[in-house]
Design a protein around this motif. Structure first.
Motif, PDB file in Angstrom:
ATOM      1  N   ILE A  33       0.834  -1.204   0.000  1.00 45.16           N
ATOM      2  CA  ILE A  33       0.000   0.000   0.000  1.00 45.16           C
ATOM      3  C   ILE A  33       0.867   1.252   0.000  1.00 45.16           C
ATOM      4  O   ILE A  33       0.622   2.204  -0.767  1.00 45.16           O
ATOM      5  N   HIS A  34       1.883   1.280   0.839  1.00 45.27           N
ATOM      6  CA  HIS A  34       2.784   2.432   0.896  1.00 45.27           C
ATOM      7  C   HIS A  34       3.439   2.688  -0.461  1.00 45.27           C
ATOM      8  O   HIS A  34       3.499   3.835  -0.928  1.00 45.27           O
ATOM      9  N   THR A  35       3.902   1.631  -1.106  1.00 42.39           N
ATOM     10  CA  THR A  35       4.601   1.781  -2.386  1.00 42.39           C
ATOM     11  C   THR A  35       3.660   2.220  -3.490  1.00 42.39           C
ATOM     12  O   THR A  35       3.975   3.134  -4.263  1.00 42.39           O
ATOM     13  N   PHE A  36       2.486   1.605  -3.589  1.00 48.52           N
ATOM     14  CA  PHE A  36       1.529   1.978  -4.631  1.00 48.52           C
ATOM     15  C   PHE A  36       1.056   3.420  -4.463  1.00 48.52           C
ATOM     16  O   PHE A  36       0.853   4.134  -5.450  1.00 48.52           O
ATOM     17  N   ARG A  37       0.887   3.846  -3.220  1.00 44.69           N
ATOM     18  CA  ARG A  37       0.431   5.222  -3.001  1.00 44.69           C
ATOM     19  C   ARG A  37       1.503   6.246  -3.356  1.00 44.69           C
ATOM     20  O   ARG A  37       1.189   7.394  -3.672  1.00 44.69           O
ATOM     21  N   ALA A  38       2.766   5.834  -3.318  1.00 49.70           N
ATOM     22  CA  ALA A  38       3.879   6.764  -3.550  1.00 49.70           C
ATOM     23  C   ALA A  38       4.183   6.986  -5.021  1.00 49.70           C
ATOM     24  O   ALA A  38       4.848   7.970  -5.370  1.00 49.70           O
ATOM     25  N   VAL A  39       3.725   6.097  -5.901  1.00 53.12           N
ATOM     26  CA  VAL A  39       4.096   6.229  -7.313  1.00 53.12           C
ATOM     27  C   VAL A  39       3.296   7.340  -7.982  1.00 53.12           C
ATOM     28  O   VAL A  39       2.140   7.556  -7.649  1.00 53.12           O
ATOM     29  N   PRO A  40       3.948   8.091  -8.906  1.00 56.55           N
ATOM     30  CA  PRO A  40       5.367   7.968  -9.246  1.00 56.55           C
ATOM     31  C   PRO A  40       6.250   8.768  -8.288  1.00 56.55           C
ATOM     32  O   PRO A  40       5.983   9.939  -8.034  1.00 56.55           O
ATOM     33  N   GLU A  41       7.292   8.136  -7.809  1.00 55.57           N
ATOM     34  CA  GLU A  41       8.250   8.854  -6.965  1.00 55.57           C
ATOM     35  C   GLU A  41       9.139   9.755  -7.806  1.00 55.57           C
ATOM     36  O   GLU A  41       9.682  10.741  -7.307  1.00 55.57           O
ATOM     37  N   VAL A  42       9.311   9.396  -9.062  1.00 52.22           N
ATOM     38  CA  VAL A  42      10.173  10.167  -9.972  1.00 52.22           C
ATOM     39  C   VAL A  42       9.352  10.594 -11.178  1.00 52.22           C
ATOM     40  O   VAL A  42       8.816   9.757 -11.904  1.00 52.22           O
ATOM     41  N   THR A  43       9.230  11.890 -11.393  1.00 51.46           N
ATOM     42  CA  THR A  43       8.493  12.415 -12.541  1.00 51.46           C
ATOM     43  C   THR A  43       9.248  12.097 -13.825  1.00 51.46           C
ATOM     44  O   THR A  43      10.470  12.243 -13.897  1.00 51.46           O
ATOM     45  N   GLY A  44       8.511  11.654 -14.835  1.00 48.94           N
ATOM     46  CA  GLY A  44       9.119  11.407 -16.135  1.00 48.94           C
ATOM     47  C   GLY A  44       9.731  10.033 -16.299  1.00 48.94           C
ATOM     48  O   GLY A  44      10.366   9.750 -17.313  1.00 48.94           O
ATOM     49  N   LYS A  45       9.521   9.152 -15.288  1.00 46.06           N
ATOM     50  CA  LYS A  45      10.033   7.786 -15.402  1.00 46.06           C
ATOM     51  C   LYS A  45       8.929   6.793 -15.043  1.00 46.06           C
ATOM     52  O   LYS A  45       8.208   6.987 -14.057  1.00 46.06           O
ATOM     53  N   PRO A  46       8.811   5.699 -15.809  1.00 45.30           N
ATOM     54  CA  PRO A  46       7.920   4.628 -15.359  1.00 45.30           C
ATOM     55  C   PRO A  46       8.499   3.956 -14.128  1.00 45.30           C
ATOM     56  O   PRO A  46       9.717   4.008 -13.891  1.00 45.30           O
ATOM     57  N   THR A  47       7.633   3.337 -13.340  1.00 46.33           N
ATOM     58  CA  THR A  47       8.046   2.674 -12.106  1.00 46.33           C
ATOM     59  C   THR A  47       8.007   1.162 -12.274  1.00 46.33           C
ATOM     60  O   THR A  47       7.045   0.620 -12.829  1.00 46.33           O
ATOM     61  N   LEU A  48       9.039   0.500 -11.783  1.00 48.08           N
ATOM     62  CA  LEU A  48       9.059  -0.968 -11.726  1.00 48.08           C
ATOM     63  C   LEU A  48       9.104  -1.377 -10.262  1.00 48.08           C
ATOM     64  O   LEU A  48      10.048  -1.026  -9.548  1.00 48.08           O
ATOM     65  N   ILE A  49       8.074  -2.074  -9.814  1.00 46.01           N
ATOM     66  CA  ILE A  49       8.029  -2.578  -8.444  1.00 46.01           C
ATOM     67  C   ILE A  49       8.460  -4.040  -8.454  1.00 46.01           C
ATOM     68  O   ILE A  49       7.785  -4.888  -9.050  1.00 46.01           O
ATOM     69  N   MET A  50       9.598  -4.306  -7.847  1.00 43.09           N
ATOM     70  CA  MET A  50      10.079  -5.674  -7.713  1.00 43.09           C
ATOM     71  C   MET A  50       9.432  -6.255  -6.456  1.00 43.09           C
ATOM     72  O   MET A  50       9.888  -5.995  -5.334  1.00 43.09           O
ATOM     73  N   ALA A  51       8.359  -7.004  -6.659  1.00 43.14           N
ATOM     74  CA  ALA A  51       7.592  -7.544  -5.540  1.00 43.14           C
ATOM     75  C   ALA A  51       8.115  -8.937  -5.209  1.00 43.14           C
ATOM     76  O   ALA A  51       7.754  -9.927  -5.860  1.00 43.14           O
ATOM     77  N   ASN A  52       8.986  -9.015  -4.234  1.00 43.62           N
ATOM     78  CA  ASN A  52       9.567 -10.294  -3.822  1.00 43.62           C
ATOM     79  C   ASN A  52       8.522 -11.091  -3.052  1.00 43.62           C
ATOM     80  O   ASN A  52       8.079 -10.671  -1.976  1.00 43.62           O
ATOM     81  N   THR A  53       8.119 -12.216  -3.624  1.00 42.63           N
ATOM     82  CA  THR A  53       7.023 -12.997  -3.059  1.00 42.63           C
ATOM     83  C   THR A  53       7.446 -14.442  -2.828  1.00 42.63           C
ATOM     84  O   THR A  53       8.532 -14.863  -3.226  1.00 42.63           O
ATOM     85  N   ILE A  54       6.537 -15.186  -2.216  1.00 40.62           N
ATOM     86  CA  ILE A  54       6.728 -16.625  -2.007  1.00 40.62           C
ATOM     87  C   ILE A  54       5.689 -17.359  -2.849  1.00 40.62           C
ATOM     88  O   ILE A  54       4.485 -17.132  -2.694  1.00 40.62           O
ATOM     89  N   LYS A  55       6.166 -18.203  -3.739  1.00 33.26           N
ATOM     90  CA  LYS A  55       5.224 -18.984  -4.537  1.00 33.26           C
ATOM     91  C   LYS A  55       4.461 -19.929  -3.614  1.00 33.26           C
ATOM     92  O   LYS A  55       5.047 -20.577  -2.745  1.00 33.26           O
ATOM     93  N   GLY A  56       3.138 -19.966  -3.791  1.00 31.41           N
ATOM     94  CA  GLY A  56       2.309 -20.778  -2.902  1.00 31.41           C
ATOM     95  C   GLY A  56       2.010 -20.127  -1.572  1.00 31.41           C
ATOM     96  O   GLY A  56       1.551 -20.796  -0.639  1.00 31.41           O
ATOM     97  N   LYS A  57       2.207 -18.804  -1.472  1.00 32.59           N
ATOM     98  CA  LYS A  57       2.078 -18.084  -0.210  1.00 32.59           C
ATOM     99  C   LYS A  57       0.743 -18.362   0.490  1.00 32.59           C
ATOM    100  O   LYS A  57      -0.327 -18.328  -0.128  1.00 32.59           O
ATOM    101  N   GLY A  58       0.840 -18.641   1.778  1.00 32.80           N
ATOM    102  CA  GLY A  58      -0.345 -18.823   2.595  1.00 32.80           C
ATOM    103  C   GLY A  58      -0.703 -20.261   2.869  1.00 32.80           C
ATOM    104  O   GLY A  58      -1.512 -20.546   3.758  1.00 32.80           O
ATOM    105  N   VAL A  59      -0.116 -21.180   2.092  1.00 30.07           N
ATOM    106  CA  VAL A  59      -0.384 -22.611   2.274  1.00 30.07           C
ATOM    107  C   VAL A  59       0.957 -23.275   2.553  1.00 30.07           C
ATOM    108  O   VAL A  59       1.803 -23.377   1.664  1.00 30.07           O
ATOM    109  N   SER A  60       1.164 -23.730   3.763  1.00 36.00           N
ATOM    110  CA  SER A  60       2.492 -24.138   4.216  1.00 36.00           C
ATOM    111  C   SER A  60       3.134 -25.185   3.320  1.00 36.00           C
ATOM    112  O   SER A  60       4.320 -25.085   2.973  1.00 36.00           O
ATOM    113  N   PHE A  61       2.362 -26.173   2.895  1.00 40.95           N
ATOM    114  CA  PHE A  61       2.948 -27.272   2.127  1.00 40.95           C
ATOM    115  C   PHE A  61       3.138 -26.938   0.643  1.00 40.95           C
ATOM    116  O   PHE A  61       3.727 -27.720  -0.098  1.00 40.95           O
ATOM    117  N   ALA A  62       2.658 -25.767   0.216  1.00 39.44           N
ATOM    118  CA  ALA A  62       2.832 -25.346  -1.182  1.00 39.44           C
ATOM    119  C   ALA A  62       3.905 -24.276  -1.337  1.00 39.44           C
ATOM    120  O   ALA A  62       4.371 -24.024  -2.457  1.00 39.44           O
TER     121      ALA A  62
END
Length: 282
Positions: A215-244
Motif C-alpha cells: 500500500i505504501h509503495t503503490f500510493r507513492a508512485v510515481p516517486e520520480v516524474t518522467g520515469k515509469p516505475t518498476l516494483i520488484m515484488a519479492n514474493t513466495i510462490k504458494g504463499k499462505g499454504v504451508s505445504f505449497a
C-alpha cells in the motif's frame, strides 16, 4: 479498507481460488497464491474503478501479463462485484467466460493475456494514449519473473522510458520459481533490478506479500516524474499454504480433497488470528 482488513481479504481470496481450482481440477495454484496480496492491494484500495461502469473512461487499467495465474484475479473481480460470485463455480467448465486466462468478455478485464511478454507492450500503449489524450488514469501491469526471458518485455521497457511514462507501473511477481524450476536455473535474470534501472525505470524493491509495504509503495508512485516505475515484488510462490510454499510442483497443481481442507484450515486460522489482533488493537 485498513491494512488488517486487506490482509483478511487476501486470505479469503486465497480460500476462494483454491476452492475453484479444486472444483475445476485445473489451475495455476502457486503463482495465484503469490500474487494475491498484490491484487488485493490494487483492487480494494489503490485503483480508481467503478464496478457499475467497468468501462469508465478515466478508470485505472490493470493488465495481467502473467495471465496463466488468473484464478486470484477471477476471485477478486467477483468479490468486488464485477460479476456474480456464483459464476466462480463455472471456472474452466464448458462454455464459461471464466477460462484459464483473462478474457475480455468479462467485465473488469481490459485485454486477453497470457502469451507471456505481451502485457507490458500493451500497457505501454495504454499509458502513452493516456498521456497524449491528457487523461489522468494509470496503467498497472503484473508480470511474472519467468516471463522476463521474453525479449518483448525489454522492447517495451525501452519504449516506456523513452516516452517518459510516469503513469505506467510495472510489477514483477518475483517468486523465483517457474514451471520447470528456479528462474536462475532456467534463464538467469540477476541482476534484475539493475537491468530495469539501466532501461530507464525507477525501481522499488519490496516484500510483495507484505500488505503495508504494498500500500505504501503503490500510493507513492510515481516517486520520480518522467520515469515509469518498476516494483520488484519479492514474493513466495504458494504463499499462505504451508505445504505449497516454495515448491515448484505447485506451479500448476490441483489440491486433493485432503490438501484442500488442510489449506482452507490454515487460511481460516490466519484470518482468525488477524481478527483477534484487530480486536486487541481497537
Amino acid at each position: 479498507m485498513d491494512i488488517q482488513e486487506l490482509k483478511i481479504k487476501a486470505a479469503q481470496i486465497r480460500m476462494d481460488l483454491l476452492t475453484i481450482i479444486h472444483r475445476a481440477k485445473t489451475g495455476h495454484t502457486g503463482g495465484s497464491l503469490s500474487n494475491t496480496d498484490i491484487l488485493t492491494a490494487l483492487y480494494f484500495e489503490i485503483m480508481n474503478l467503478d464496478t457499475t461502469n467497468p468501462r469508465l473512461e478515466n478508470r485505472d487499467r490493470f493488465i495481467a501479463s502473467k495471465g496463466h495465474s488468473v484464478e486470484s484475479l477471477w476471485c477478486i473481480l467477483a468479490d468486488r462485484g464485477f460479476f456474480p460470485k456464483e459464476e466462480l463455480l463455472t471456472y474452466s467448465q464448458f462454455g464459461t467466460r471464466l477460462i484459464g486466462h483473462p478474457n475480455n468478455k468479462v467485465p473488469g478485464i481490459e485485454m486477453n493475456t497470457g502469451a507471456l511478454g505481451h502485457g507490458l507492450p500493451i500497457s505501454v500503449g495504454m499509458a502513452l494514449a493516456a498521456k497524449r489524450d491528457g487523461r489522468p488514469y494509470r496503467v498497472f501491469c503484473l508480470m511474472g519473473d519467468g516471463e522476463q526471458a521474453e525479449g518483448s518485455n525489454w522492447e517495451a521497457a525501452m519504449a516506456g522510458a523513452h516516452y517518459k511514462l510516469d503513469n505506467l507501473i510495472g510489477i514483477i511477481d518475483r517468486n523465483r520459481l517457474q514451471i520447470s524450476g528456479s528462474t536462475e536455473e532456467v534463464m538467469g535474470l540477476e541482476p534484475l533490478e539493475e537491468k530495469w534501472s539501466a532501461f530507464g525505470w525507477h525501481v522499488v524493491s519490496i516484500d510483495g506479500n507484505d500488505m503495508e509495504q504494498l500500500i505504501h509503495t503503490f500510493r507513492a508512485v510515481p516517486e520520480v516524474t518522467g520515469k515509469p516505475t518498476l516494483i520488484m515484488a519479492n514474493t513466495i510462490k504458494g504463499k499462505g499454504v504451508s505445504f505449497a510454499e516454495n515448491v515448484p510442483a505447485w506451479h500448476h497443481h490441483v489440491p486433493s480433497d485432503e490438501q484442500l481442507q488442510l489449506a482452507l484450515s490454515e487460511l481460516q486460522a490466519q484470518i482468525n488470528e488477524l481478527q483477534r489482533n484487530g480486536e486487541v488493537h481497537q
